[in-house]
Design a protein around this motif. Structure first.
Motif, PDB file in Angstrom:
ATOM      1  N   THR A   2       0.822  -1.204   0.000  1.00 60.17           N
ATOM      2  CA  THR A   2       0.000   0.000   0.000  1.00 60.17           C
ATOM      3  C   THR A   2       0.862   1.262   0.000  1.00 60.17           C
ATOM      4  N   LEU A   3       2.028   1.207   0.621  1.00 61.21           N
ATOM      5  CA  LEU A   3       2.944   2.348   0.559  1.00 61.21           C
ATOM      6  C   LEU A   3       3.377   2.595  -0.886  1.00 61.21           C
ATOM      7  N   LEU A   4       3.749   1.538  -1.590  1.00 57.61           N
ATOM      8  CA  LEU A   4       4.162   1.688  -2.987  1.00 57.61           C
ATOM      9  C   LEU A   4       2.997   2.125  -3.873  1.00 57.61           C
ATOM     10  N   LEU A   5       1.799   1.615  -3.616  1.00 57.12           N
ATOM     11  CA  LEU A   5       0.621   2.058  -4.370  1.00 57.12           C
ATOM     12  C   LEU A   5       0.351   3.547  -4.135  1.00 57.12           C
ATOM     13  N   GLY A   6       0.530   3.995  -2.895  1.00 52.54           N
ATOM     14  CA  GLY A   6       0.347   5.409  -2.600  1.00 52.54           C
ATOM     15  C   GLY A   6       1.348   6.283  -3.324  1.00 52.54           C
ATOM     16  N   LEU A   7       2.596   5.839  -3.369  1.00 59.20           N
ATOM     17  CA  LEU A   7       3.621   6.608  -4.086  1.00 59.20           C
ATOM     18  C   LEU A   7       3.340   6.626  -5.591  1.00 59.20           C
ATOM     19  N   GLU A   8       2.868   5.506  -6.125  1.00 62.05           N
ATOM     20  CA  GLU A   8       2.502   5.473  -7.539  1.00 62.05           C
ATOM     21  C   GLU A   8       1.329   6.407  -7.821  1.00 62.05           C
ATOM     22  N   SER A   9       0.357   6.416  -6.923  1.00 62.54           N
ATOM     23  CA  SER A   9      -0.799   7.289  -7.104  1.00 62.54           C
ATOM     24  C   SER A   9      -0.400   8.754  -7.047  1.00 62.54           C
ATOM     25  N   LEU A  10       0.513   9.098  -6.164  1.00 60.05           N
ATOM     26  CA  LEU A  10       0.968  10.487  -6.080  1.00 60.05           C
ATOM     27  C   LEU A  10       1.831  10.870  -7.279  1.00 60.05           C
ATOM     28  N   ALA A  11       2.479   9.917  -7.897  1.00 55.99           N
ATOM     29  CA  ALA A  11       3.320  10.211  -9.061  1.00 55.99           C
ATOM     30  C   ALA A  11       2.491  10.484 -10.313  1.00 55.99           C
ATOM     31  N   TRP A  12       1.278   9.965 -10.363  1.00 59.19           N
ATOM     32  CA  TRP A  12       0.435  10.115 -11.545  1.00 59.19           C
ATOM     33  C   TRP A  12       0.161  11.582 -11.900  1.00 59.19           C
ATOM     34  N   PRO A  13      -0.275  12.433 -10.956  1.00 59.09           N
ATOM     35  CA  PRO A  13      -0.506  13.838 -11.325  1.00 59.09           C
ATOM     36  C   PRO A  13       0.749  14.534 -11.835  1.00 59.09           C
ATOM     37  N   PHE A  14       1.884  14.232 -11.249  1.00 60.34           N
ATOM     38  CA  PHE A  14       3.126  14.858 -11.706  1.00 60.34           C
ATOM     39  C   PHE A  14       3.492  14.393 -13.116  1.00 60.34           C
ATOM     40  N   GLN A  15       3.223  13.140 -13.411  1.00 60.65           N
ATOM     41  CA  GLN A  15       3.471  12.633 -14.753  1.00 60.65           C
ATOM     42  C   GLN A  15       2.546  13.338 -15.750  1.00 60.65           C
ATOM     43  N   MET A  16       1.296  13.515 -15.374  1.00 61.73           N
ATOM     44  CA  MET A  16       0.348  14.187 -16.260  1.00 61.73           C
ATOM     45  C   MET A  16       0.734  15.654 -16.472  1.00 61.73           C
ATOM     46  N   LEU A  17       1.206  16.310 -15.427  1.00 58.35           N
ATOM     47  CA  LEU A  17       1.654  17.697 -15.580  1.00 58.35           C
ATOM     48  C   LEU A  17       2.839  17.785 -16.531  1.00 58.35           C
ATOM     49  N   GLY A  18       3.697  16.788 -16.500  1.00 61.56           N
ATOM     50  CA  GLY A  18       4.840  16.762 -17.401  1.00 61.56           C
ATOM     51  C   GLY A  18       4.439  16.626 -18.856  1.00 61.56           C
ATOM     52  N   THR A  19       3.326  15.950 -19.121  1.00 59.65           N
ATOM     53  CA  THR A  19       2.879  15.791 -20.509  1.00 59.65           C
ATOM     54  C   THR A  19       2.278  17.075 -21.073  1.00 59.65           C
ATOM     55  N   LEU A  20       1.895  18.011 -20.216  1.00 60.13           N
ATOM     56  CA  LEU A  20       1.319  19.271 -20.697  1.00 60.13           C
ATOM     57  C   LEU A  20       2.343  20.129 -21.434  1.00 60.13           C
ATOM     58  N   GLU A  21       3.615  19.949 -21.120  1.00 62.28           N
ATOM     59  CA  GLU A  21       4.649  20.774 -21.737  1.00 62.28           C
ATOM     60  C   GLU A  21       4.704  20.592 -23.248  1.00 62.28           C
ATOM     61  N   GLN A  22       4.302  19.438 -23.741  1.00 63.75           N
ATOM     62  CA  GLN A  22       4.368  19.193 -25.179  1.00 63.75           C
ATOM     63  C   GLN A  22       3.314  19.990 -25.954  1.00 63.75           C
ATOM     64  N   PHE A  23       2.314  20.542 -25.250  1.00 65.48           N
ATOM     65  CA  PHE A  23       1.260  21.298 -25.915  1.00 65.48           C
ATOM     66  C   PHE A  23       1.514  22.803 -25.928  1.00 65.48           C
ATOM     67  N   ILE A  73      -3.199   9.743  -1.039  1.00 68.68           N
ATOM     68  CA  ILE A  73      -3.350   9.989   0.395  1.00 68.68           C
ATOM     69  C   ILE A  73      -4.067   8.818   1.061  1.00 68.68           C
ATOM     70  N   PHE A  74      -5.067   8.257   0.376  1.00 68.75           N
ATOM     71  CA  PHE A  74      -5.764   7.098   0.925  1.00 68.75           C
ATOM     72  C   PHE A  74      -4.795   5.941   1.151  1.00 68.75           C
ATOM     73  N   TRP A  75      -4.014   5.576   0.127  1.00 68.58           N
ATOM     74  CA  TRP A  75      -3.114   4.429   0.245  1.00 68.58           C
ATOM     75  C   TRP A  75      -2.001   4.687   1.241  1.00 68.58           C
ATOM     76  N   LEU A  76      -1.490   5.906   1.298  1.00 72.79           N
ATOM     77  CA  LEU A  76      -0.438   6.209   2.277  1.00 72.79           C
ATOM     78  C   LEU A  76      -0.990   6.171   3.699  1.00 72.79           C
ATOM     79  N   THR A  77      -2.216   6.647   3.881  1.00 76.01           N
ATOM     80  CA  THR A  77      -2.844   6.565   5.208  1.00 76.01           C
ATOM     81  C   THR A  77      -3.091   5.118   5.598  1.00 76.01           C
ATOM     82  N   PHE A  78      -3.524   4.317   4.641  1.00 69.78           N
ATOM     83  CA  PHE A  78      -3.737   2.894   4.888  1.00 69.78           C
ATOM     84  C   PHE A  78      -2.424   2.221   5.271  1.00 69.78           C
TER      85      PHE A  78
END
Length: 144
Positions: free
Chosen positions: A60-81, A105-110
């Motif tokens: 669940t710790l790793l799932l939480g870190l993956e979930s938090l990384a998703w928005p940052f990855q999506m923000l990085g894709t905006l630069e191409q536009f 936050i849910f997975w990290l709290t869990f």
């Protein structure tokens, strides 16, 4: 080190959960990479974790870190536009930020809850204040 079959089943399931999370994050994983991740995480869990709760704490710790990384990855894709991305892309990023942070936050709290369960708070009796008569009586009654 536990050698019970149920522990290894949970280690494999935890590894699969983390691998699926990484697959969602990356968008694509090769079959070889998927197998390597599952086997590698299963071996790591069996070496590092003492109980099934520890396996799920790390998963669940790793799932939480993956979930938090998703928005940052999506923000990085905006630069191409360029400086003014299309509204569809902005909607995708907004969805990623809302759901990514919420699920992260849910997975990290869990994971923290599992950590607190597997590592109970130790009270140092030497630094504690002496118990009053009522507290000592309640503690003796509680022990019975």
């Amino acid at each position: 080190m536990p050698h019970k079959p149920i522990f290894f089943v949970n280690a494999v399931l935890g590894a699969i959960a983390v691998t699926v999370g990484l697959w969602f994050l990356r968008g694509d994983l090769s079959s070889a990479m998927t197998i390597i991740l599952i086997v590698g995480l299963t071996i790591a869990y069996s070496q590092m974790c003492a109980t099934t709760a520890h396996v799920w704490m790390w998963s669940t710790l790793l799932l939480g870190l993956e979930s938090l990384a998703w928005p940052f990855q999506m923000l990085g894709t905006l630069e191409q536009f360029g400086p003014e991305p299309p509204i569809e892309e902005m909607e995708r990023v907004f969805t990623a930020v809302v759901f990514g942070f919420f699920s992260g936050i849910f997975w990290l709290t869990f994971a923290y809850g599992l950590y607190r369960r597997t590592h109970p708070k130790v009270i140092d009796s030497s630094s504690a204040e002496p118990l009053s008569a009522n507290q000592a009586k309640a503690q003796r009654k509680k022990k019975r």
